[in-house]
Scaffold this active site. Structure first.
Site, PDB file in Angstrom:
ATOM      1  N   GLY A   1      42.610  40.938  35.867  1.00  0.00           N
ATOM      2  CA  GLY A   1      41.653  39.878  35.816  1.00  0.00           C
ATOM      3  C   GLY A   1      42.325  38.591  36.659  1.00  0.00           C
ATOM      4  O   GLY A   1      43.222  38.624  37.355  1.00  0.00           O
TER       5      GLY A   1
ATOM      6  N   HIS B   1      45.884  40.566  25.491  1.00  0.00           N
ATOM      7  CA  HIS B   1      44.444  41.200  26.044  1.00  0.00           C
ATOM      8  C   HIS B   1      44.396  42.500  25.200  1.00  0.00           C
ATOM      9  O   HIS B   1      43.881  43.354  25.525  1.00  0.00           O
ATOM     10  CB  HIS B   1      44.944  42.010  27.494  1.00  0.00           C
TER      11      HIS B   1
ATOM     12  N   ARG C   1      49.584  32.665  37.264  1.00  0.00           N
ATOM     13  CA  ARG C   1      51.051  32.599  36.669  1.00  0.00           C
ATOM     14  C   ARG C   1      51.943  33.526  37.154  1.00  0.00           C
ATOM     15  O   ARG C   1      51.649  34.622  37.774  1.00  0.00           O
ATOM     16  CB  ARG C   1      50.408  33.365  35.273  1.00  0.00           C
TER      17      ARG C   1
ATOM     18  N   GLU D   1      35.166  42.940  25.882  1.00  0.00           N
ATOM     19  CA  GLU D   1      35.763  42.539  24.713  1.00  0.00           C
ATOM     20  C   GLU D   1      34.780  41.668  23.636  1.00  0.00           C
ATOM     21  O   GLU D   1      34.995  42.057  22.495  1.00  0.00           O
ATOM     22  CB  GLU D   1      36.879  41.327  24.933  1.00  0.00           C
TER      23      GLU D   1
ATOM     24  N   ASN E   1      34.210  32.225  22.387  1.00  0.00           N
ATOM     25  CA  ASN E   1      35.459  32.411  22.844  1.00  0.00           C
ATOM     26  C   ASN E   1      35.626  30.788  23.157  1.00  0.00           C
ATOM     27  O   ASN E   1      35.001  30.348  24.071  1.00  0.00           O
ATOM     28  CB  ASN E   1      35.522  33.204  24.119  1.00  0.00           C
TER      29      ASN E   1
ATOM     30  N   ARG F   1      36.890  34.985  19.255  1.00  0.00           N
ATOM     31  CA  ARG F   1      38.151  35.347  19.779  1.00  0.00           C
ATOM     32  C   ARG F   1      39.303  34.342  19.690  1.00  0.00           C
ATOM     33  O   ARG F   1      39.180  33.259  20.081  1.00  0.00           O
ATOM     34  CB  ARG F   1      38.171  35.519  21.334  1.00  0.00           C
TER      35      ARG F   1
HETATM   36  P1  AMP Z   1      38.414  38.481  35.257  1.00  0.00           P
HETATM   37  O1  AMP Z   1      39.446  37.426  35.028  1.00  0.00           O
HETATM   38  O2  AMP Z   1      38.540  39.748  34.590  1.00  0.00           O
HETATM   39  O3  AMP Z   1      36.955  37.779  35.206  1.00  0.00           O
HETATM   40  O4  AMP Z   1      38.835  38.483  36.790  1.00  0.00           O
HETATM   41  C1  AMP Z   1      38.745  37.567  37.787  1.00  0.00           C
HETATM   42  C2  AMP Z   1      39.484  38.286  38.958  1.00  0.00           C
HETATM   43  O5  AMP Z   1      38.597  39.569  39.396  1.00  0.00           O
HETATM   44  C3  AMP Z   1      39.326  37.283  40.171  1.00  0.00           C
HETATM   45  O6  AMP Z   1      40.633  37.265  41.162  1.00  0.00           O
HETATM   46  C4  AMP Z   1      38.168  38.000  41.099  1.00  0.00           C
HETATM   47  O7  AMP Z   1      38.371  37.609  42.389  1.00  0.00           O
HETATM   48  C5  AMP Z   1      38.599  39.411  40.734  1.00  0.00           C
HETATM   49  N1  AMP Z   1      37.435  40.168  41.408  1.00  0.00           N
HETATM   50  C6  AMP Z   1      36.160  40.129  40.741  1.00  0.00           C
HETATM   51  N2  AMP Z   1      35.313  40.989  41.489  1.00  0.00           N
HETATM   52  C7  AMP Z   1      36.120  41.633  42.612  1.00  0.00           C
HETATM   53  C8  AMP Z   1      35.865  42.469  43.921  1.00  0.00           C
HETATM   54  N3  AMP Z   1      34.711  42.905  44.002  1.00  0.00           N
HETATM   55  N4  AMP Z   1      36.996  42.620  44.455  1.00  0.00           N
HETATM   56  C9  AMP Z   1      38.308  42.049  44.241  1.00  0.00           C
HETATM   57  N5  AMP Z   1      38.389  41.333  43.333  1.00  0.00           N
HETATM   58  C10 AMP Z   1      37.340  40.829  42.348  1.00  0.00           C
END
Ligand code: AMP
Length: 414
Positions: free
Chosen positions: A219, A189, A250, A395, A7, A99
Protein backbone atom coordinates in the site's frame (compact mmCIF):
# COMPACT_ATOMS: atom_id res chain seq x y z
CA UNK A 1 -22.86 -5.53 19.27
CA UNK A 2 -22.17 -2.18 17.54
CA UNK A 3 -18.38 -1.84 17.48
CA UNK A 4 -16.76 1.45 16.59
CA UNK A 5 -13.36 0.78 15.03
CA UNK A 6 -10.97 3.68 15.44
CA UNK A 7 -7.60 4.40 13.88
CA UNK A 8 -6.39 7.62 15.45
CA UNK A 9 -3.46 9.27 13.63
CA UNK A 10 -1.54 12.51 14.02
CA UNK A 11 -4.24 14.68 12.42
CA UNK A 12 -6.72 12.11 11.19
CA UNK A 13 -9.27 9.69 12.55
CA UNK A 14 -10.36 6.75 10.43
CA UNK A 15 -13.41 4.89 11.63
CA UNK A 16 -15.90 2.15 10.85
CA UNK A 17 -19.00 1.14 12.70
CA UNK A 18 -19.58 -2.59 12.41
CA UNK A 19 -22.39 -4.62 13.96
CA UNK A 20 -21.06 -8.05 14.81
CA UNK A 21 -21.17 -10.83 17.42
CA UNK A 22 -19.97 -14.43 17.68
CA UNK A 23 -22.80 -15.77 15.54
CA UNK A 24 -22.29 -13.18 12.83
CA UNK A 25 -18.54 -13.82 12.86
CA UNK A 26 -19.20 -17.55 12.43
CA UNK A 27 -21.55 -16.90 9.52
CA UNK A 28 -19.45 -14.05 8.06
CA UNK A 29 -22.51 -11.82 8.42
CA UNK A 30 -20.88 -8.80 10.05
CA UNK A 31 -22.85 -5.67 9.13
CA UNK A 32 -20.84 -2.63 8.11
CA UNK A 33 -23.03 0.27 9.18
CA UNK A 34 -20.80 3.14 8.15
CA UNK A 35 -17.22 4.13 7.53
CA UNK A 36 -15.26 7.30 7.02
CA UNK A 37 -12.39 9.54 7.87
CA UNK A 38 -11.82 12.90 9.51
CA UNK A 39 -8.74 14.65 8.12
CA UNK A 40 -7.09 17.89 9.16
CA UNK A 41 -7.88 17.60 12.89
CA UNK A 42 -6.33 20.57 14.69
CA UNK A 43 -7.89 23.09 12.29
CA UNK A 44 -10.61 23.14 9.66
CA UNK A 45 -11.18 19.41 9.30
CA UNK A 46 -12.73 17.52 6.39
CA UNK A 47 -15.18 14.82 7.42
CA UNK A 48 -16.12 12.03 5.00
CA UNK A 49 -18.80 9.57 6.01
CA UNK A 50 -20.42 6.81 4.05
CA UNK A 51 -23.37 4.94 5.52
CA UNK A 52 -23.83 1.47 4.01
CA UNK A 53 -24.25 1.85 0.22
CA UNK A 54 -25.44 5.45 0.36
CA UNK A 55 -23.32 8.09 -1.39
CA UNK A 56 -20.48 9.45 0.75
CA UNK A 57 -21.13 12.76 2.53
CA UNK A 58 -18.42 15.37 3.00
CA UNK A 59 -18.46 18.20 5.55
CA UNK A 60 -16.01 20.68 6.97
CA UNK A 61 -15.86 21.44 10.68
CA UNK A 62 -13.47 23.20 12.99
CA UNK A 63 -12.14 20.35 15.16
CA UNK A 64 -9.32 21.16 17.55
CA UNK A 65 -8.45 17.62 18.64
CA UNK A 66 -9.42 13.95 18.58
CA UNK A 67 -12.01 14.27 21.39
CA UNK A 68 -14.10 16.95 19.60
CA UNK A 69 -13.68 14.99 16.35
CA UNK A 70 -15.15 11.88 17.96
CA UNK A 71 -17.95 13.94 19.53
CA UNK A 72 -18.72 15.46 16.12
CA UNK A 73 -18.90 11.98 14.61
CA UNK A 74 -21.35 10.68 17.21
CA UNK A 75 -23.46 13.85 16.98
CA UNK A 76 -23.69 13.32 13.23
CA UNK A 77 -24.47 9.60 13.49
CA UNK A 78 -27.28 10.22 15.99
CA UNK A 79 -28.81 12.93 13.80
CA UNK A 80 -31.59 12.10 11.34
CA UNK A 81 -29.57 13.15 8.32
CA UNK A 82 -26.97 10.40 8.85
CA UNK A 83 -29.27 7.61 7.68
CA UNK A 84 -27.82 5.40 10.44
CA UNK A 85 -30.85 4.18 12.36
CA UNK A 86 -28.84 1.90 14.71
CA UNK A 87 -27.23 4.81 16.57
CA UNK A 88 -29.78 6.96 18.39
CA UNK A 89 -27.41 7.99 21.16
CA UNK A 90 -23.80 7.39 22.23
CA UNK A 91 -25.09 4.45 24.32
CA UNK A 92 -25.79 2.54 21.09
CA UNK A 93 -22.03 2.19 20.58
CA UNK A 94 -21.39 -0.97 22.61
CA UNK A 95 -17.64 -1.29 22.25
CA UNK A 96 -14.63 0.44 20.69
CA UNK A 97 -11.76 -1.32 18.93
CA UNK A 98 -8.54 0.64 18.45
CA UNK A 99 -5.75 0.06 16.02
CA UNK A 100 -2.59 0.48 18.09
CA UNK A 101 0.67 0.53 16.18
CA UNK A 102 3.22 -0.70 18.70
CA UNK A 103 2.71 -3.30 21.38
CA UNK A 104 6.43 -3.99 21.83
CA UNK A 105 7.18 -7.27 23.56
CA UNK A 106 4.33 -6.69 25.98
CA UNK A 107 1.33 -7.56 23.85
CA UNK A 108 1.13 -10.92 22.10
CA UNK A 109 -2.49 -10.42 21.20
CA UNK A 110 -5.37 -7.98 21.34
CA UNK A 111 -6.15 -6.73 24.83
CA UNK A 112 -9.07 -5.31 26.78
CA UNK A 113 -7.99 -1.79 27.70
CA UNK A 114 -7.74 -1.07 31.41
CA UNK A 115 -5.30 1.24 33.19
CA UNK A 116 -2.57 -1.39 33.12
CA UNK A 117 -2.92 -1.96 29.36
CA UNK A 118 -2.98 1.79 28.80
CA UNK A 119 0.24 2.06 30.79
CA UNK A 120 1.73 -0.72 28.62
CA UNK A 121 0.83 1.19 25.45
CA UNK A 122 2.42 4.28 27.00
CA UNK A 123 5.56 2.27 27.77
CA UNK A 124 5.81 1.47 24.05
CA UNK A 125 5.86 5.16 23.08
CA UNK A 126 9.64 4.98 23.06
CA UNK A 127 9.40 2.44 20.24
CA UNK A 128 6.77 4.33 18.23
CA UNK A 129 6.96 8.00 19.21
CA UNK A 130 5.00 9.09 16.14
CA UNK A 131 2.15 6.62 16.46
CA UNK A 132 1.39 5.40 19.98
CA UNK A 133 0.69 8.87 21.46
CA UNK A 134 -2.03 9.40 18.83
CA UNK A 135 -3.50 5.97 19.52
CA UNK A 136 -3.60 6.82 23.24
CA UNK A 137 -5.37 10.09 22.46
CA UNK A 138 -8.03 8.10 20.62
CA UNK A 139 -8.47 5.74 23.56
CA UNK A 140 -8.80 8.58 26.08
CA UNK A 141 -11.21 10.49 23.84
CA UNK A 142 -13.43 7.40 23.51
CA UNK A 143 -13.29 6.81 27.27
CA UNK A 144 -14.39 10.40 27.88
CA UNK A 145 -17.19 10.22 25.33
CA UNK A 146 -18.62 6.76 25.99
CA UNK A 147 -17.66 6.35 29.66
CA UNK A 148 -15.68 3.62 31.45
CA UNK A 149 -18.52 1.13 31.12
CA UNK A 150 -18.08 0.80 27.35
CA UNK A 151 -15.31 -1.75 26.78
CA UNK A 152 -12.40 -0.78 24.58
CA UNK A 153 -9.97 -3.19 22.97
CA UNK A 154 -6.49 -2.54 21.58
CA UNK A 155 -5.49 -4.47 18.46
CA UNK A 156 -1.77 -4.20 17.85
CA UNK A 157 0.00 -3.99 14.48
CA UNK A 158 2.94 -5.84 16.00
CA UNK A 159 1.12 -8.66 17.82
CA UNK A 160 0.91 -11.12 14.92
CA UNK A 161 4.71 -11.10 14.59
CA UNK A 162 5.19 -12.22 18.17
CA UNK A 163 5.93 -15.69 16.84
CA UNK A 164 9.14 -14.57 15.09
CA UNK A 165 12.04 -16.75 16.19
CA UNK A 166 15.12 -15.06 17.66
CA UNK A 167 17.11 -15.55 14.48
CA UNK A 168 14.52 -13.44 12.62
CA UNK A 169 13.98 -10.74 15.19
CA UNK A 170 17.48 -10.07 16.50
CA UNK A 171 19.78 -7.66 14.68
CA UNK A 172 23.48 -8.44 14.52
CA UNK A 173 24.25 -5.69 17.03
CA UNK A 174 25.91 -5.97 20.44
CA UNK A 175 23.43 -8.10 22.37
CA UNK A 176 23.28 -5.67 25.28
CA UNK A 177 21.46 -3.17 23.03
CA UNK A 178 18.60 -5.63 22.81
CA UNK A 179 18.70 -6.24 26.57
CA UNK A 180 18.93 -2.56 27.49
CA UNK A 181 16.72 -0.95 24.88
CA UNK A 182 14.72 -3.79 23.30
CA UNK A 183 16.25 -2.98 19.92
CA UNK A 184 14.94 -5.80 17.71
CA UNK A 185 12.62 -6.46 14.79
CA UNK A 186 8.95 -6.20 15.75
CA UNK A 187 7.25 -6.09 12.36
CA UNK A 188 4.02 -4.25 11.51
CA UNK A 189 0.85 -4.60 9.39
CA UNK A 190 0.22 -7.70 11.51
CA UNK A 191 -3.56 -7.34 11.35
CA UNK A 192 -3.42 -7.23 7.55
CA UNK A 193 -1.08 -10.22 7.17
CA UNK A 194 -3.24 -12.14 9.64
CA UNK A 195 -6.48 -11.27 7.85
CA UNK A 196 -5.33 -12.28 4.35
CA UNK A 197 -3.84 -15.51 5.72
CA UNK A 198 -7.24 -16.26 7.28
CA UNK A 199 -9.02 -15.57 3.98
CA UNK A 200 -6.49 -17.67 2.02
CA UNK A 201 -7.08 -20.71 4.18
CA UNK A 202 -10.84 -20.17 3.99
CA UNK A 203 -10.64 -20.00 0.17
CA UNK A 204 -8.59 -23.19 -0.01
CA UNK A 205 -10.24 -25.05 2.86
CA UNK A 206 -6.98 -25.39 4.76
CA UNK A 207 -6.20 -25.40 8.46
CA UNK A 208 -3.93 -22.84 10.07
CA UNK A 209 -1.21 -25.50 10.35
CA UNK A 210 -1.41 -26.13 6.59
CA UNK A 211 -0.81 -22.46 5.78
CA UNK A 212 2.70 -21.86 4.42
CA UNK A 213 2.64 -18.57 2.56
CA UNK A 214 4.34 -15.28 1.83
CA UNK A 215 2.06 -12.27 2.24
CA UNK A 216 2.86 -8.97 0.56
CA UNK A 217 1.04 -5.92 1.89
CA UNK A 218 1.69 -3.29 -0.79
CA UNK A 219 0.00 0.00 0.00
CA UNK A 220 1.44 3.37 0.87
CA UNK A 221 3.31 1.41 3.53
CA UNK A 222 4.62 -1.96 2.34
CA UNK A 223 5.72 -5.11 4.12
CA UNK A 224 6.24 -8.80 3.47
CA UNK A 225 5.74 -11.64 5.90
CA UNK A 226 6.68 -15.32 5.86
CA UNK A 227 4.04 -17.52 7.49
CA UNK A 228 4.88 -21.10 8.41
CA UNK A 229 2.01 -23.19 9.79
CA UNK A 230 -0.01 -19.98 9.95
CA UNK A 231 2.47 -18.15 12.18
CA UNK A 232 4.71 -15.27 11.21
CA UNK A 233 8.32 -16.49 11.12
CA UNK A 234 9.90 -13.57 9.28
CA UNK A 235 8.88 -10.10 8.19
CA UNK A 236 10.42 -7.17 6.36
CA UNK A 237 9.58 -4.23 8.64
CA UNK A 238 11.84 -3.90 11.63
CA UNK A 239 11.99 -2.06 14.90
CA UNK A 240 10.07 0.69 13.06
CA UNK A 241 8.05 0.56 9.83
CA UNK A 242 11.01 2.02 7.89
CA UNK A 243 12.83 -1.22 7.09
CA UNK A 244 12.25 -3.58 4.21
CA UNK A 245 10.35 -2.93 0.99
CA UNK A 246 10.34 0.32 -0.97
CA UNK A 247 7.22 2.27 0.08
CA UNK A 248 5.35 5.42 -0.95
CA UNK A 249 7.66 7.77 0.95
CA UNK A 250 9.89 5.39 2.97
CA UNK A 251 13.21 4.09 1.71
CA UNK A 252 13.01 0.57 3.13
CA UNK A 253 16.37 -1.24 3.40
CA UNK A 254 19.58 0.70 3.06
CA UNK A 255 23.16 0.58 4.26
CA UNK A 256 22.98 2.06 7.80
CA UNK A 257 26.24 3.96 7.17
CA UNK A 258 24.32 6.12 4.69
CA UNK A 259 22.50 7.83 7.57
CA UNK A 260 25.74 9.39 8.77
CA UNK A 261 26.87 10.28 5.28
CA UNK A 262 23.61 12.13 4.56
CA UNK A 263 23.78 13.94 7.91
CA UNK A 264 27.36 15.08 7.25
CA UNK A 265 27.03 15.98 3.59
CA UNK A 266 23.61 17.65 3.86
CA UNK A 267 24.16 19.21 7.29
CA UNK A 268 21.12 17.46 8.78
CA UNK A 269 20.40 16.38 12.35
CA UNK A 270 19.60 12.71 13.11
CA UNK A 271 15.89 13.45 13.31
CA UNK A 272 16.02 15.36 10.02
CA UNK A 273 17.65 12.35 8.33
CA UNK A 274 15.00 10.16 9.92
CA UNK A 275 12.29 12.39 8.45
CA UNK A 276 13.99 12.31 5.03
CA UNK A 277 14.02 8.50 5.05
CA UNK A 278 10.41 8.29 6.22
CA UNK A 279 8.71 11.07 4.29
CA UNK A 280 10.80 12.05 1.25
CA UNK A 281 12.16 8.73 0.02
CA UNK A 282 10.67 5.61 -1.59
CA UNK A 283 8.58 6.06 -4.74
CA UNK A 284 8.37 9.79 -4.10
CA UNK A 285 12.12 10.21 -3.62
CA UNK A 286 13.16 8.23 -6.68
CA UNK A 287 10.53 9.62 -9.06
CA UNK A 288 10.70 13.17 -7.69
CA UNK A 289 7.00 13.25 -8.51
CA UNK A 290 4.62 11.39 -6.23
CA UNK A 291 4.26 8.57 -3.72
CA UNK A 292 1.10 7.41 -5.47
CA UNK A 293 1.60 4.25 -7.53
CA UNK A 294 -1.48 4.84 -9.66
CA UNK A 295 -0.19 8.27 -10.69
CA UNK A 296 3.24 6.84 -11.40
CA UNK A 297 1.76 4.19 -13.66
CA UNK A 298 -0.29 6.79 -15.53
CA UNK A 299 2.82 8.95 -15.91
CA UNK A 300 4.85 6.00 -17.19
CA UNK A 301 2.21 5.22 -19.79
CA UNK A 302 1.91 8.79 -20.96
CA UNK A 303 5.47 10.08 -20.87
CA UNK A 304 7.70 7.05 -20.25
CA UNK A 305 9.60 9.17 -17.71
CA UNK A 306 12.95 7.57 -16.81
CA UNK A 307 12.79 8.26 -13.06
CA UNK A 308 9.20 7.08 -12.84
CA UNK A 309 10.25 3.84 -14.55
CA UNK A 310 13.16 3.55 -12.13
CA UNK A 311 10.89 4.04 -9.11
CA UNK A 312 8.57 1.26 -10.29
CA UNK A 313 11.48 -1.03 -11.23
CA UNK A 314 13.18 -0.60 -7.86
CA UNK A 315 9.88 -1.13 -6.02
CA UNK A 316 9.23 -4.41 -7.86
CA UNK A 317 12.83 -5.60 -7.69
CA UNK A 318 12.84 -5.21 -3.89
CA UNK A 319 9.53 -7.06 -3.51
CA UNK A 320 10.79 -9.91 -5.72
CA UNK A 321 13.99 -10.10 -3.69
CA UNK A 322 12.00 -10.53 -0.48
CA UNK A 323 9.89 -13.31 -1.99
CA UNK A 324 13.12 -15.12 -2.87
CA UNK A 325 14.65 -14.47 0.55
CA UNK A 326 11.57 -15.71 2.40
CA UNK A 327 11.27 -18.79 0.19
CA UNK A 328 14.81 -19.64 1.29
CA UNK A 329 14.39 -18.71 4.95
CA UNK A 330 11.12 -20.61 5.42
CA UNK A 331 12.11 -23.58 3.25
CA UNK A 332 9.57 -23.00 0.47
CA UNK A 333 5.97 -21.82 0.47
CA UNK A 334 2.67 -22.82 -1.15
CA UNK A 335 1.45 -19.37 -2.17
CA UNK A 336 2.22 -15.69 -2.45
CA UNK A 337 -0.62 -13.35 -1.42
CA UNK A 338 -0.93 -9.78 -2.68
CA UNK A 339 -2.86 -7.21 -0.66
CA UNK A 340 -2.95 -3.45 0.12
CA UNK A 341 -3.96 -0.69 -2.33
CA UNK A 342 -1.31 -1.67 -4.87
CA UNK A 343 -1.37 -5.42 -4.29
CA UNK A 344 -5.16 -5.58 -4.59
CA UNK A 345 -5.62 -3.24 -7.54
CA UNK A 346 -2.60 -3.34 -9.80
CA UNK A 347 -2.25 -6.42 -12.02
CA UNK A 348 0.67 -4.68 -13.74
CA UNK A 349 2.74 -4.37 -10.55
CA UNK A 350 1.89 -7.95 -9.53
CA UNK A 351 3.02 -9.16 -12.97
CA UNK A 352 6.25 -7.16 -12.78
CA UNK A 353 7.05 -8.55 -9.32
CA UNK A 354 6.37 -12.15 -10.40
CA UNK A 355 8.18 -11.92 -13.72
CA UNK A 356 11.27 -14.11 -13.77
CA UNK A 357 10.03 -16.16 -10.80
CA UNK A 358 9.35 -19.26 -12.93
CA UNK A 359 12.45 -20.84 -11.36
CA UNK A 360 10.49 -20.90 -8.10
CA UNK A 361 7.42 -22.39 -9.81
CA UNK A 362 5.57 -19.06 -9.80
CA UNK A 363 3.70 -18.33 -13.01
CA UNK A 364 0.82 -15.87 -13.24
CA UNK A 365 -2.23 -16.44 -15.43
CA UNK A 366 -2.35 -13.15 -17.38
CA UNK A 367 -6.13 -13.12 -17.80
CA UNK A 368 -6.89 -14.09 -14.18
CA UNK A 369 -4.40 -11.52 -12.96
CA UNK A 370 -5.94 -8.79 -15.11
CA UNK A 371 -9.44 -9.76 -14.05
CA UNK A 372 -8.77 -9.82 -10.31
CA UNK A 373 -8.95 -6.22 -9.19
CA UNK A 374 -10.31 -5.23 -5.78
CA UNK A 375 -11.59 -8.74 -5.12
CA UNK A 376 -10.24 -12.10 -3.95
CA UNK A 377 -9.03 -14.65 -6.41
CA UNK A 378 -6.31 -16.96 -7.57
CA UNK A 379 -4.11 -15.23 -10.13
CA UNK A 380 -1.53 -17.96 -10.82
CA UNK A 381 -1.55 -20.31 -13.79
CA UNK A 382 -2.93 -23.81 -13.19
CA UNK A 383 0.59 -25.22 -13.78
CA UNK A 384 2.16 -22.91 -11.23
CA UNK A 385 3.49 -24.88 -8.24
CA UNK A 386 3.83 -21.72 -6.16
CA UNK A 387 0.30 -20.28 -6.19
CA UNK A 388 -0.51 -16.58 -6.23
CA UNK A 389 -3.63 -14.89 -4.86
CA UNK A 390 -4.91 -11.34 -4.63
CA UNK A 391 -6.90 -10.84 -1.41
CA UNK A 392 -8.24 -7.44 -0.32
CA UNK A 393 -7.27 -6.75 3.26
CA UNK A 394 -9.82 -5.76 5.92
CA UNK A 395 -8.06 -4.67 9.07
CA UNK A 396 -11.16 -2.92 10.42
CA UNK A 397 -13.22 -6.10 10.24
CA UNK A 398 -10.55 -8.05 12.09
CA UNK A 399 -10.33 -5.31 14.74
CA UNK A 400 -14.13 -5.41 15.21
CA UNK A 401 -14.08 -9.22 15.47
CA UNK A 402 -11.16 -9.21 17.92
CA UNK A 403 -13.00 -6.61 19.98
CA UNK A 404 -16.03 -8.87 20.28
CA UNK A 405 -13.95 -11.97 21.03
CA UNK A 406 -11.79 -10.24 23.64
CA UNK A 407 -14.81 -8.79 25.41
CA UNK A 408 -16.56 -12.17 25.47
CA UNK A 409 -13.41 -13.96 26.55
CA UNK A 410 -13.33 -16.08 23.37
CA UNK A 411 -9.99 -17.20 21.98
CA UNK A 412 -8.82 -15.12 19.03
CA UNK A 413 -6.00 -17.04 17.40
CA UNK A 414 -3.45 -14.69 15.93
P1 AMP B 1 -3.22 1.85 0.76
O1 AMP B 1 -2.17 2.49 1.61
O2 AMP B 1 -3.37 0.38 1.01
O3 AMP B 1 -4.52 2.59 0.71
O4 AMP B 1 -2.66 1.92 -0.76
C1 AMP B 1 -2.38 3.14 -1.40
C2 AMP B 1 -1.59 2.86 -2.66
O5 AMP B 1 -2.32 1.99 -3.52
C3 AMP B 1 -1.29 4.14 -3.48
O6 AMP B 1 0.03 4.11 -3.96
C4 AMP B 1 -2.28 4.01 -4.62
O7 AMP B 1 -1.85 4.68 -5.79
C5 AMP B 1 -2.27 2.51 -4.84
N1 AMP B 1 -3.38 2.10 -5.68
C6 AMP B 1 -4.69 2.13 -5.40
N2 AMP B 1 -5.41 1.72 -6.48
C7 AMP B 1 -4.51 1.43 -7.45
C8 AMP B 1 -4.60 0.97 -8.81
N3 AMP B 1 -5.78 0.72 -9.37
N4 AMP B 1 -3.45 0.78 -9.49
C9 AMP B 1 -2.26 1.02 -8.92
N5 AMP B 1 -2.11 1.46 -7.67
C10 AMP B 1 -3.22 1.67 -6.95
Amino acid sequence: MNVLVVNSGSSSLKFQLIATDLERIEQQQDDRICRGEIEGIGGQAIVRIQARSQPAQTFTASLADVAPALQYLIRYLTSDRSGVSEIRSAADVHAVGHRVVHGGELFEQSALIDDQVLKGIEDCIDLAPLHNPNNIKGILAARELFGQAVPQVAVFDTAFHHSLPEQSYLYALPYHLYRRHRIRRYGFHGTSHRYVAFRYRALRGLTREQTHIITLHLGNGCSAAALRAGSSVDTSMGMTPLEGLVMGTRSGDLDPAIVNVIARKEGLSPSEVDALLNTQSGLLGISGLTNDMRELQAELKEHDDRRVRLAIDIFCHRARKYIGAFLASMGGADAVIFTGGIGENSPDIRARICSGMEWAGLLLDAAKNRGTVGREGKISDDHSTLLAYAIPTDEELLIARDTVRVILGEPHPS
